[in-house]
Structures are given as structure tokens and as C-alpha cells.
Design a protein around this motif. Structure first.
Motif, PDB file in Angstrom:
ATOM      1  N   ASP A  22       0.854  -1.181   0.000  1.00 41.74           N
ATOM      2  CA  ASP A  22       0.000   0.000   0.000  1.00 41.74           C
ATOM      3  C   ASP A  22       0.890   1.231   0.000  1.00 41.74           C
ATOM      4  N   GLY A  23       0.740   2.082  -0.993  1.00 38.86           N
ATOM      5  CA  GLY A  23       1.537   3.296  -1.056  1.00 38.86           C
ATOM      6  C   GLY A  23       1.073   4.178  -2.196  1.00 38.86           C
ATOM      7  N   THR A  24       1.701   5.328  -2.296  1.00 34.55           N
ATOM      8  CA  THR A  24       1.398   6.251  -3.383  1.00 34.55           C
ATOM      9  C   THR A  24       1.982   5.704  -4.686  1.00 34.55           C
ATOM     10  N   ASP A  25       1.590   6.297  -5.797  1.00 35.96           N
ATOM     11  CA  ASP A  25       2.154   5.896  -7.093  1.00 35.96           C
ATOM     12  C   ASP A  25       3.674   6.016  -7.077  1.00 35.96           C
ATOM     13  N   ALA A  26       4.173   7.116  -6.535  1.00 34.76           N
ATOM     14  CA  ALA A  26       5.622   7.337  -6.481  1.00 34.76           C
ATOM     15  C   ALA A  26       6.309   6.296  -5.608  1.00 34.76           C
ATOM     16  N   GLU A  27       5.698   5.936  -4.481  1.00 35.03           N
ATOM     17  CA  GLU A  27       6.286   4.927  -3.597  1.00 35.03           C
ATOM     18  C   GLU A  27       6.328   3.550  -4.262  1.00 35.03           C
ATOM     19  N   LEU A  28       5.237   3.189  -4.943  1.00 33.52           N
ATOM     20  CA  LEU A  28       5.198   1.898  -5.627  1.00 33.52           C
ATOM     21  C   LEU A  28       6.237   1.850  -6.748  1.00 33.52           C
ATOM     22  N   MET A  29       6.355   2.928  -7.502  1.00 31.99           N
ATOM     23  CA  MET A  29       7.323   2.953  -8.601  1.00 31.99           C
ATOM     24  C   MET A  29       8.749   2.902  -8.067  1.00 31.99           C
ATOM     25  N   SER A  30       9.021   3.622  -7.016  1.00 33.82           N
ATOM     26  CA  SER A  30      10.351   3.621  -6.408  1.00 33.82           C
ATOM     27  C   SER A  30      10.694   2.232  -5.868  1.00 33.82           C
ATOM     28  N   PHE A  31       9.752   1.606  -5.187  1.00 31.92           N
ATOM     29  CA  PHE A  31       9.957   0.261  -4.652  1.00 31.92           C
ATOM     30  C   PHE A  31      10.244  -0.719  -5.790  1.00 31.92           C
ATOM     31  N   ALA A  32       9.430  -0.653  -6.855  1.00 32.37           N
ATOM     32  CA  ALA A  32       9.604  -1.565  -7.992  1.00 32.37           C
ATOM     33  C   ALA A  32      10.944  -1.355  -8.675  1.00 32.37           C
ATOM     34  N   ASN A  33      11.380  -0.116  -8.766  1.00 35.20           N
ATOM     35  CA  ASN A  33      12.680   0.163  -9.364  1.00 35.20           C
ATOM     36  C   ASN A  33      13.806  -0.396  -8.506  1.00 35.20           C
ATOM     37  N   ARG A  34      13.718  -0.189  -7.219  1.00 33.81           N
ATOM     38  CA  ARG A  34      14.771  -0.631  -6.295  1.00 33.81           C
ATOM     39  C   ARG A  34      14.823  -2.151  -6.166  1.00 33.81           C
ATOM     40  N   VAL A  35      13.680  -2.789  -6.039  1.00 28.69           N
ATOM     41  CA  VAL A  35      13.629  -4.224  -5.736  1.00 28.69           C
ATOM     42  C   VAL A  35      13.614  -5.089  -6.994  1.00 28.69           C
TER      43      VAL A  35
END
Length: 130
Positions: A22-35
């Protein structure tokens, strides 16, 4: 609806069980990029973990044929083609794309049949069978 907790990034990373991030669009995109090394400049609608596997996806509700709706469909297909690490990529399409006609979206479903394309009506069943 999915029967699993919605967790913020901190809790999601600390647990191993089934969960939806659960997160904002920016948080989800950042997580997906990092992980997952997700490189598209386009946010995701779903990041979750089921049975120890990560799933990322984009959802589109397609209400008509042609024009902008074709572009939305192709955007979902581009997400499917993303080169990510350690995650299953899905596209959740609902709407007119499943109406059997000669339209581009319906015909493309067969072309992309090797990818994970499904209706939101089947999402829960899909996730639990992984």
C-alpha cells in the motif's frame, strides 16, 4: 477483497506472508525500481506477494474501441514486456477488450497469450494459485 493485509513499505519488507503493498504511485514505482529493477517511467497499480512470489501489475478498464483506449491497452502490454527481476508481471484488463470482434484489442489478446493477462474478476483466484 483479496483476503490479505495492505501493508506500507516498511511492514511489507519486514514480513514474508501474503500481502499487498500500500503506497502512493511514487512509492510503488520507487519500490519496484529498487527491488525489481523496473525501469518504465510509468507507475504500477499492484505490487503484492503471494506464496513467496512477487507480482507487479497494471490495471486498465477499457470502455470503448479505438483511439485512446488502444493506447491504454498498449500501455498495459508495455508493462507486461518490462524486463524485471524476481517478479511476475501481469496486466489486468477489463471492459470491451474481451468482446469477440475484429477490433485490435481483442485480436491482440491472442497475440500476447503467453503473457499474464486477466480480468480483475479472476485476480484473487490467480494470486492464490501461484
Amino acid at each position: 477483497t483479496l483476503g490479505v493485509p495492505l501493508l506500507n513499505i516498511e511492514k511489507f519488507e519486514k514480513t514474508k506472508g501474503n500481502a499487498v503493498l500500500d503506497g502512493t504511485d511514487a512509492e510503488l514505482m520507487s519500490f519496484a525500481n529498487r527491488v525489481f529493477k523496473y525501469k518504465r517511467d510509468k507507475g504500477l497499480d499492484l505490487i503484492c506477494r503471494f506464496n513467496g512470489k512477487y507480482i507487479i501489475g497494471e490495471a486498465k478498464f477499457l470502455t470503448d474501441f479505438g483511439g485512446h483506449q488502444n493506447a491504454q491497452f498498449e500501455d498495459g502490454i508495455s508493462t507486461l514486456k518490462s524486463n524485471v527481476k524476481n517478479a511476475l508481471v501481469i496486466a489486468i484488463f477489463d471492459g470491451v477488450c474481451y468482446i469477440e470482434t475484429k477490433n485490435k484489442m481483442f485480436n491482440s489478446l491472442e497475440k500476447y497469450s503467453k503473457y499474464n493477462i486477466l480480468s480483475s474478476l479472476l485476480l484473487r483466484e490467480f494470486l492464490y494459485q501461484i
